[in-house]
Design an enzyme around this catalytic site. Structure first.
Site, short mmCIF file in Angstrom:
data_model
loop_
_atom_site.label_atom_id
_atom_site.label_comp_id
_atom_site.label_asym_id
_atom_site.label_seq_id
_atom_site.Cartn_x
_atom_site.Cartn_y
_atom_site.Cartn_z
N HIS A 9 0.79 -1.23 0.00
CA HIS A 9 0.00 0.00 0.00
C HIS A 9 0.82 1.28 0.00
CE1 HIS A 9 -3.60 -2.51 1.23
NE2 HIS A 9 -4.07 -1.76 0.26
N HIS A 20 -6.35 -3.13 -11.47
CA HIS A 20 -6.72 -2.96 -10.07
C HIS A 20 -8.23 -2.92 -9.95
CE1 HIS A 20 -7.61 -0.29 -6.53
NE2 HIS A 20 -6.84 -1.19 -5.96
#
Length: 387
Positions: A210, A310
């Site tokens: 992340h 994604h």
């Protein structure tokens, strides 16, 4: 056929177990021929969703309503180049463009009676390999990760992704702030080790980071988890920092994936030129929809980089990813959250792809457009905004 109206529906959903709230934002583009198309703003979480709605409605009034929906390339180019800020759109402007583009392609597919993957050049495969995300919510101990990972394999998946640093020992959100505390790092490594032992050597584990650390810490962590053979490390540094991603790739010897927060071919080009990543992860909901992400995928192909779209929103996002992934030769694997136990977002459409997964695969779809239809009864309970 002309576009006659554009609406955005906001499905405000309850907070997830870790505390983050989602709001799925769906656009519906209607035509004077009675055909409508759907798209999704790729900002279901974090800050900026409402801002993207306002930009989308402004774009719709200025560049979409009254236009021929088949002219997707021209409309996309004008939304980028005739709006000043669209030259460097960023995620909020990019999300607005992306959702409109998806909806226009959905209309084209429905009008022609063909899935979008056919319009993009035809299928390159008969099924998509899927990896499971979202399976490790609220878990703390490595043993709990192991048990949950075994349940993922039992459901037929041979690949799964997780962020071993996202949660503390109690299962609450605890992202590192660039510099990771060593006790937390040891816990994260133990989680990776537990998952690998639980699933065995033939299941791929994808390690998410992340973008919360800088290269020194990412390299230190990556070297230690390399023994557990991760499929890739994802977002190993600040999202826009291609040089840092390359540094981690060289320092760990592991494949690096990135790109979910990038919006244009030019942003991705820097990563490709530096050989910083092995897997590009453009988001269909912020990187330009079909028109934008198809171009990114083509550029990635020229550099020998795989693409894994994604996907972390609602079922329209999944549908868009699935259609694109079937049509690009450098597809690698597709991210899907098969279950959202906290809410009912999958009811937004009639037959979500999330429920079509069998043995970790999605079969080639044959319904026209995106292959799903919006559920009017569900939309009736959402907040509606119109252009």
């Amino acid at each position: 056929m002309k576009v006659r109206g554009v609406s955005v529906y906001r499905a405000a959903l309850g907070a997830m177990k870790e505390g983050a709230a989602h709001a799925v934002l769906v656009v519906q583009v209607e035509t004077d021929a009675g055909i409508s198309g759907a798209g999704e703003i790729g900002l279901a979480y974090g800050t900026g969703g409402r801002g993207a709605v306002e930009v989308l409605l402004e774009l719709a009034r200025g560049h979409v309503i009254g236009r021929d929906p088949f002219r997707t390339e021209q409309i996309f180019d004008q939304m980028r180049r005739k709006t000043f800020w669209g030259h460097v759109p960023g995620p909020i402007f990019g999300a607005a463009i992306s959702a409109l583009d998806q909806a226009l392609w959905d209309i084209k597919g429905k009008a022609l009676g063909q899935p979008i993957h056919v319009l993009l050049g035809g299928a390159c495969r008969q099924s998509l390999r899927i990896y499971c995300n979202g399976w490790y919510r609220s878990l703390g101990a490595p043993e709990a990760y192991a048990e949950a990972a075994r349940s993922v394999v039992a459901r037929g998946f041979d690949a799964m992704k997780f962020d071993p640093m996202k949660l503390n020992r109690e299962g609450h959100s605890a992202y590192p702030d660039r510099r990771i505390e060593r006790g937390h790092e040891r816990l994260a490594i133990a989680r990776v080790a537990a998952v690998r032992e639980a699933v065995g050597p033939d299941v791929d584990i994808l390690v998410e980071m992340h973008g919360n650390m800088w290269p020194m810490d990412s390299i230190h962590f990556g070297k230690q988890v390399a023994a557990y053979d991760p499929f890739f490390l994802e977002e190993v540094a600040d999202a826009e920092d291609a040089d840092a991603a390359r540094q981690v790739a060289e320092g760990t010897g592991l494949p690096i994936a990135a790109g979910e927060r990038l919006c244009t071919t030019i942003e991705f080009r820097r990563f490709f030129e530096l050989r910083a990543i092995s897997v590009a992860q453009p988001d269909m909901g912020i990187a330009g929809g079909f028109t934008g992400v198809r171009a990114i995928a083509a550029l990635a192909h020229a550099y020998g980089v795989y693409v894994q779209p994604h996907n972390c929103g609602g079922p329209i996002s999944t549908a868009a990813c699935v259609q694109l992934s079937f049509a690009i030769p450098n597809f690698l694997i597709q991210e899907v959250f098969p279950v959202w136990p906290e809410d009912d977002r999958l009811a937004l459409v009639d037959d979500p792809y999330e429920r079509r997964i069998k043995d970790g695969q999605i079969a080639l779809p044959d319904r026209p457009g995106l292959g799903v239809e919006l559920n009017a009864d569900y939309l009736a309970h959402c907040e509606r905004m119109q252009a």
